[in-house]
Design an enzyme around this catalytic site. Structure first.
Site, PDB file in Angstrom:
ATOM      1  N   ASP A 134      44.759  47.280  52.153  1.00 57.80           N
ATOM      2  CA  ASP A 134      43.626  46.354  52.234  1.00 57.80           C
ATOM      3  C   ASP A 134      43.440  45.806  53.642  1.00 57.80           C
ATOM      4  OD1 ASP A 134      41.876  45.775  50.118  1.00 57.80           O
ATOM      5  OD2 ASP A 134      43.574  45.084  48.934  1.00 57.80           O
ATOM      6  N   HIS A 194      32.157  39.316  49.882  1.00 59.33           N
ATOM      7  CA  HIS A 194      32.795  39.763  48.643  1.00 59.33           C
ATOM      8  C   HIS A 194      33.285  38.539  47.878  1.00 59.33           C
ATOM      9  CE1 HIS A 194      34.870  42.496  45.959  1.00 59.33           C
ATOM     10  NE2 HIS A 194      35.915  41.692  46.034  1.00 59.33           N
ATOM     11  N   GLY A 196      34.802  37.478  44.445  1.00 59.28           N
ATOM     12  CA  GLY A 196      35.410  37.735  43.140  1.00 59.28           C
ATOM     13  C   GLY A 196      36.357  36.583  42.861  1.00 59.28           C
ATOM     14  N   ARG A 271      31.629  31.513  35.812  1.00 58.99           N
ATOM     15  CA  ARG A 271      30.685  31.433  34.681  1.00 58.99           C
ATOM     16  C   ARG A 271      30.766  30.067  34.001  1.00 58.99           C
ATOM     17  NH1 ARG A 271      32.625  37.209  32.607  1.00 58.99           N
ATOM     18  NH2 ARG A 271      34.480  36.238  33.458  1.00 58.99           N
ATOM     19  N   GLY A 316      32.756  40.082  41.428  1.00 53.55           N
ATOM     20  CA  GLY A 316      32.261  39.596  40.138  1.00 53.55           C
ATOM     21  C   GLY A 316      31.204  38.511  40.279  1.00 53.55           C
ATOM     22  N   GLU A 319      28.086  39.988  42.518  1.00 52.77           N
ATOM     23  CA  GLU A 319      27.281  40.989  41.800  1.00 52.77           C
ATOM     24  C   GLU A 319      26.477  40.367  40.656  1.00 52.77           C
ATOM     25  OE1 GLU A 319      30.218  43.843  40.475  1.00 52.77           O
ATOM     26  OE2 GLU A 319      30.899  44.094  42.535  1.00 52.77           O
TER      27      GLU A 319
END
Ligand code: AMP
Length: 384
Positions: A134, A194, A196, A271, A316, A319
């Protein structure tokens, strides 16, 4: 958690065959295996550690799911240190060197190394295996971007510098952007965001990383699910003195109990926080702080690159959340970045351009496919 993807990879002719996921290792673990085109099969099993998890998955994939005749295995390794700046074919010596890197990444590398050991134990050391790092996409950071303003000799002696992480995700976004737009990558300037459970941003010029928000460890930079991201280093010594916390407790506090979870006191799951945004002031603060930090980095990287052709959201949250993308990008019309509200609203979990036609900085959602990059690297290096 362990994630495995089976791919037939040969250059651009990648085909996913299966994916598998094991969660809650150490307890009664849940295992999900899905052959592409079929429904996922779920099971639970007593799996105590990452070694057992890898062994279980390989046995299941090869046995019940018929994925025999493996040509090679690619492993994602978080930290390559100074030694591994590109992917490598795994040998005994490489495994020993990865063990030595544990001191640089005590929280992140041991699971990868135990995964490599387990795969070699189950499949035999003759099967080619490749480690993909990574950190390696960020090997192109200049000294001014990768250095901390610490005493030079001390930093050298302890290898303290900004290595950067999430390289596979940022690299994938850059490559895919090139494919989608057919723009010559050598001239492109993009900012990849990014978002997530872990979150980071990168400034990419000509396909090469020139700066990124994670540094010596994956703790620096953006606010994340449970990680604080940037903070004044003096808070660490202050907490040690005032709250009597030792090193392990502070490490745990900053990595496991901060970020969205720490601020909201509710959850590390975006969420849940978005659902409570209107009714819970701490959920709102966590989301707003998360977006504000990302926005600062976006602005910083536009300054670093001298403007950009595009901003790319992945992960996550990146997106799936139009609201988070909107909050990060709002008010940047003067820079040429303008999201199209409708395109942004419908781009959920799918590749899409979400900016208005003809604006100066385009914005895209590009779902990450880190496994595809690992498979391509592995196909490149494994002897045939
Ligand atoms: P990842 O590590 O890339 O799997 O991303 C995990 C994060 O994505 C978690 O914070 C989830 O809450 C977040 N996420 C997944 N789906 C959504 C969604 N529909 N809206 C907002 N966040 C989401």
């Amino acid at each position: 958690m362990i994630e495995v993807a089976g791919e037939a990879a040969s250059g651009r002719d990648d085909r996913k065959l299966a994916r598998a996921l094991i969660e809650r290792i150490g307890e009664e673990a849940t295992c999900e295996i899905q052959l592409f085109g079929e429904k996922p099969a779920r099971a639970s099993a007593k799996i105590e550690n990452h070694e057992q998890a890898v062994a279980y998955l390989i046995r299941e994939l090869q046995g019940s799911h018929g994925l025999r005749n493996l040509d090679a295995v690619g492993h994602r390794v978080v930290h390559g240190g100074d030694r591994f700046t590109t992917s490598v074919l795994i040998t005994d010596e490489v495994v020993a060197a990865l063990d030595e890197l544990t001191s640089l990444a005590p929280l992140h590398n041991p699971p990868s190394v135990s995964g490599i050991r387990a795969a070699r134990a189950v499949l035999g050391p003759a099967l080619p295996m490749v480690a993909v790092f990574d950190t390696s996409f960020h090997r192109t950071l200049t000294a001014e971007a990768s250095s901390y303003a610490l005493p030079y000799d001390l930093a050298e002696r302890h290898k303290i510098k900004r290595y950067g992480f999430h390289g596979l995700a940022h690299h994938y976004s850059a490559l895919r952007y090139g494919e989608i737009t057919e723009a010559p990558i050598a001239n492109s300037k993009i900012v990849t965001v990014h978002l997530g459970n872990g979150c980071s941003a990168a400034a990419i010029r000509g396909g090469e990383s020139v700066d990124t928000s994670m540094g010596f460890t994956p703790l620096e930079g953006l606010v994340m699910g449970t990680r604080s991201g940037d903070l004044d280093a003096a808070i660490v010594t202050y907490l040690a003195r005032q709250a009597n916390l030792d090193i392990a407790e502070i490490e745990n506090l900053l990595n496991q109990r901060s970020g969205l979870l720490g601020v909201s006191g509710l959850s590390n799951d975006m969420r849940r926080l978005l659902a409570d945004y209107a009714v819970n002031s701490r959920a709102r603060l966590a989301v707003d702080l998360f977006c504000y930090r990302a926005r600062k980095y976006l602005g910083a990287y536009l300054a670093v690159l001298g403007g950009a052709d595009a901003v790319i959201f992945s992960g996550g949250i990146g997106e799936n959340s139009p609201l988070v993308r909107e909050k990060i990008s709002a008010g940047m019309e003067w820079l040429g970045l303008r999201l199209d509200p409708l395109k942004n609203a419908v781009a959920v979990g799918a590749e899409a351009r979400i900016s208005t036609d003809g604006c100066g900085i385009q914005a895209y959602v590009i779902p990450s496919d880190e496994e595809a990059l690992i498979a391509r690297e592995t196909a490149k290096l494994a002897p045939r």
